[in-house]
Scaffold this motif. Structure first.
Motif, short mmCIF file in Angstrom:
data_model
loop_
_atom_site.label_atom_id
_atom_site.label_comp_id
_atom_site.label_asym_id
_atom_site.label_seq_id
_atom_site.Cartn_x
_atom_site.Cartn_y
_atom_site.Cartn_z
N GLN A 160 0.83 -1.21 0.00
CA GLN A 160 0.00 0.00 0.00
C GLN A 160 0.87 1.26 0.00
O GLN A 160 0.66 2.20 -0.75
N GLN A 161 1.91 1.27 0.87
CA GLN A 161 2.79 2.43 0.95
C GLN A 161 3.55 2.62 -0.34
O GLN A 161 3.77 3.75 -0.78
N LEU A 162 3.94 1.51 -0.97
CA LEU A 162 4.67 1.62 -2.22
C LEU A 162 3.79 2.23 -3.30
O LEU A 162 4.24 3.03 -4.11
N GLN A 163 2.49 1.85 -3.28
CA GLN A 163 1.57 2.41 -4.28
C GLN A 163 1.37 3.89 -4.09
O GLN A 163 1.30 4.65 -5.04
N ASN A 164 1.26 4.30 -2.81
CA ASN A 164 0.98 5.71 -2.53
C ASN A 164 2.23 6.57 -2.52
O ASN A 164 2.15 7.76 -2.27
N ALA A 165 3.37 5.98 -2.80
CA ALA A 165 4.62 6.75 -2.71
C ALA A 165 4.67 7.83 -3.77
O ALA A 165 4.16 7.68 -4.87
N THR A 166 5.29 8.95 -3.42
CA THR A 166 5.40 10.05 -4.38
C THR A 166 6.87 10.41 -4.57
O THR A 166 7.69 10.20 -3.68
N GLY A 167 7.17 10.99 -5.72
CA GLY A 167 8.50 11.52 -5.96
C GLY A 167 9.60 10.49 -5.85
O GLY A 167 9.54 9.43 -6.48
N ASP A 168 10.59 10.77 -5.04
CA ASP A 168 11.76 9.92 -4.93
C ASP A 168 11.41 8.53 -4.43
O ASP A 168 11.99 7.54 -4.84
N ASP A 169 10.43 8.47 -3.52
CA ASP A 169 10.10 7.20 -2.90
C ASP A 169 9.54 6.19 -3.88
O ASP A 169 9.48 5.01 -3.59
N LYS A 170 9.13 6.68 -5.06
CA LYS A 170 8.58 5.73 -6.04
C LYS A 170 9.63 4.72 -6.44
O LYS A 170 9.33 3.61 -6.83
#
Lengths: 201, 135
Positions: A160-170
């Protein structure tokens, strides 16, 4: 920097390994499950110390594997705050240094924790410590002595966190931004710290 | 998975080296690559690998100074050769050890724990001599 931990776990031994002695079969499974893995909030398991107790060996319906309840001890890498460690300088970037102990590569020395005053040389892509008018370059692969500031454990990101990640965290989890479950933050701001050649008698 | 005892004991680098050797890090053994890396790191430090009794002997040499467990452990792991390094390891070094204390610690380390670096000068000379003999 190493401590011994006692663990109890259900170990599943595959049917084809049941001909081996229980200790050997169980050790193989423990190797795969624990060695070179990080136990959250404890540290990196380096090796098995010994196996204390093996019980059980039950085979459950629909599963041909045998389950043993095993108590064993492992050696865990977990430096304490304030410990002095010698490692090898692996890479330099604007944000700081990355030091490697061969079995553990996630030691980070942030740029604010370097000797005062240090500058980043863009052309060489190395950090330099300007001491007494001398330019002390922090060359790669040099042994470096640092003090442990803190040990950080990062929780594994959920899908879930990976899906919602933005910017660098993608990019988290890819080679561009690898995920490190355990990070040691160090500092080299003090007498005797930094490249060992700077302070050699 | 249950952590029955998260901290049974803290071990020295040399004790870990013994464990890794028993696990079979040397050629032909059945150790895992990560264990070999750990062995490589520990073996590359310029520190003599002491046995259990040699370690207790080394610690007893420094009994008079009331060093904490962590400080004794670090002395055995790092084998300091200069006063600066001893100051790093021992907190409040000036008042607890003073200059002669530091000298005694360095002498004890030099006698018991320090060893020449495994790579570099010593090996290069060794290889040179072997090369000549073989020819």
């Amino acid at each position: 920097m190493f401590l011994v931990t006692q663990i109890e776990d259900q170990i599943r031994v595959l049917p084809q390994d049941l001909t081996k002695a229980p200790v050997d079969a169980v050790t193989t499974v423990i190797e795969q499950r624990f060695v070179d893995k990080v136990i959250p909030n404890l540290g990196l398991v380096v090796t098995i110390y010994d196996v204390l107790n093996i019980e059980g060996g039950f085979v459950y319906p629909n599963d041909g594997a045998a389950f043993f309840k095993v108590q064993f001890r492992v050696v865990v890498f977990r430096p304490f705050v304030g410990e002095i460690i010698v490692g090898k300088l692996k890479s330099c970037s604007r944000d700081g240094l990355r030091v490697s102990l061969d079995f553990f590569d996630d030691v980070i020395i942030p740029e604010h924790a370097l000797q005062d005053p240090s500058f980043y040389d863009e052309s060489e892509r190395l950090w330099v410590w300007k001491f007494d008018g001398n330019d002390m370059y922090m060359d790669l692969q040099e042994p470096i002595r640092f003090r442990v500031q803190s040990v950080k454990f990062n929780p594994t990101p959920t899908p879930q966190q990976l899906q919602n990640a933005t910017g660098d965290d993608k990019l988290l989890g890819t080679a561009a931004k690898p995920f490190s479950p355990m990070e040691v933050i160090g500092d080299i701001n003090g007498d005797g710290l930094g490249l060992t050649t700077w302070w050699a008698g | 998975m249950k952590l029955l005892q998260p901290n049974v004991a803290v071990i020295c680098n040399c004790e870990l080296l013994q464990v890794l050797t028993e696990r079979g890090v040397h050629l032909g053994g059945r150790a895992l690559p990560s264990e070999r890396m750990a062995h490589q790191y520990l073996a590359s430090q310029p520190v003599r690998q002491l046995s259990g009794e040699q370690l207790t002997e080394f610690f007893s040499l420094l009994e008079a100074y009331n060093l904490s467990q962590g400080e004794l452990l670090q002395l055995a792991n790092l084998a300091p050769r200069t006063p600066v390094e001893v100051h790093l390891i021992v907190a409040d070094c000036e008042s607890r050890l003073g200059d002669e204390g530091v000298e005694t610690v360095l002498a004890a380390v030099a006698e018991r724990v320090a060893a020449e670096p495994a790579d570099g000068a010593a090996e290069a000379e060794g290889e040179g001599a072997n090369g000549m003999q073989e020819e």
